[in-house]
Design an enzyme around this catalytic site. Structure first.
Site, short mmCIF file in Angstrom:
data_model
loop_
_atom_site.label_atom_id
_atom_site.label_comp_id
_atom_site.label_asym_id
_atom_site.label_seq_id
_atom_site.Cartn_x
_atom_site.Cartn_y
_atom_site.Cartn_z
N CYS A 74 -5.18 0.86 -5.58
CA CYS A 74 -5.44 1.59 -4.32
C CYS A 74 -5.64 3.10 -4.53
O CYS A 74 -6.69 3.48 -5.03
CB CYS A 74 -4.34 1.27 -3.33
SG CYS A 74 -4.89 1.44 -1.63
N HIS A 118 -2.16 -4.72 -3.25
CA HIS A 118 -0.72 -4.52 -3.40
C HIS A 118 -0.06 -5.89 -3.34
O HIS A 118 -0.71 -6.90 -3.10
CB HIS A 118 -0.18 -3.66 -2.24
CG HIS A 118 -0.82 -2.33 -2.10
ND1 HIS A 118 -0.64 -1.32 -3.01
CD2 HIS A 118 -1.63 -1.82 -1.15
CE1 HIS A 118 -1.31 -0.25 -2.62
NE2 HIS A 118 -1.94 -0.53 -1.49
N1 GLN Z 1 -4.67 7.20 0.62
C1 GLN Z 1 -5.64 6.22 0.26
C2 GLN Z 1 -6.39 5.64 1.44
O1 GLN Z 1 -5.90 5.63 2.54
C3 GLN Z 1 -4.98 5.11 -0.54
C4 GLN Z 1 -4.01 4.29 0.26
C5 GLN Z 1 -3.18 3.38 -0.59
O2 GLN Z 1 -2.97 3.66 -1.76
N2 GLN Z 1 -2.66 2.33 -0.03
O3 GLN Z 1 -7.49 5.16 1.26
#
Ligand code: GLN
Length: 231
Positions: free
Chosen positions: A93, A189
């Site tokens: 992510c 995740h």
């Molecule tokens: N901040 C990033 C986004 O919103 C990654 C989010 C995350 O790692 N879950 O795209």
């Protein structure tokens, strides 16, 4: 094969929002069953990045935290050095976004590490929910949970990790992640490796040069099948 396989868990105080720290624990657990000795090295924002890691792990984070993490990784270039020498990277992510050419954090475009030719732009919506991926580079269907605002556009010829069955993945609903050599990026995740332990075996095989002839799941095939059904 390295005597001790070093698993480098990067900036959990910044990249720990989504529980991706568990990927290191699953790697260590699976390694034990394969007779591989591991050490988990927690690297925090102020630490110098080790150059002698075998598997590097980046997790998900909020926008501001991911910028801080990028800044710290860029300080010494040690992770890139290790990757050039064959180390493995799993980037989830926010971690996935920062290894590309660019991404947006709180509306501001940031230059990424440029390890993979891809860029991330603000998506049409926030992509939240269960995700299932088929035809993955791991050879099994992967399940996980996604929660991101960014949409990732792969450069020409860049291989995705797999095809999306349920969910959004990179944001187009077609593909998730990217793979380049020993670098694996994804939006999943779960933690990813807890839900897909076969993926942990693949990373361990890459890091150690060992071949695991058959998937060895100490938790049992039925449990693994159930885990894969949970989307
Ligand atoms: N901040 C990033 C986004 O919103 C990654 C989010 C995350 O790692 N879950 O795209």
């Amino acid at each position: 094969m390295p005597q001790i396989t070093r698993i480098v868990r990067i900036h959990n105080e910044l990249l720990g929002t989504y529980g991706d720290r568990g990927n290191a624990d699953v790697l260590a657990f699976r390694a034990k069953f394969h007779g591989i000795t591991t050490e988990i090295i927690d690297v925090s924002y102020n630490d110098e990045m080790p150059t002698n890691g075998n598997i590097y792990l980046l997790g998900g984070a909020e926008d501001a935290a991911q910028v801080l993490s990028l800044e710290a990784i860029s300080r010494d270039g040690n992770m890139e050095f290790a990757l050039e020498n064959g180390a493995v990277l799993l980037a989830v992510c926010a971690g996935f976004q920062i290894i590309g050419e660019s991404f947006y954090a709180n509306g501001v475009e940031q230059e990424g590490l440029g390890l993979i030719n891809m860029r991330t732009v603000p998506g049409q919506k926030r992509y939240v929910g269960d995700i299932k991926v088929k035809e993955s580079q791991v050879g099994i269907e992967l399940t996980g949970f996604e929660n991101h605002g960014g949409q990732t556009i792969l450069g020409e010829g860049v291989q995705p990790l797999g095809k999306v069955i349920t969910g959004n993945g990179n944001g187009d609903g077609k593909f998730d992640g990217a793979v380049l050599g020993n670098i694996f990026g994804t939006y999943l995740h779960g933690p990813l490796l807890a839900r897909n332990p076969e993926f942990a075996d693949l990373l361990l095989a890459r890091a150690t040069g060992r071949k695991f002839t058959q998937i060895h799941d100490p938790l049992g095939a039925e449990y693994a099948a159930l885990r894969r059904k949970l989307t």
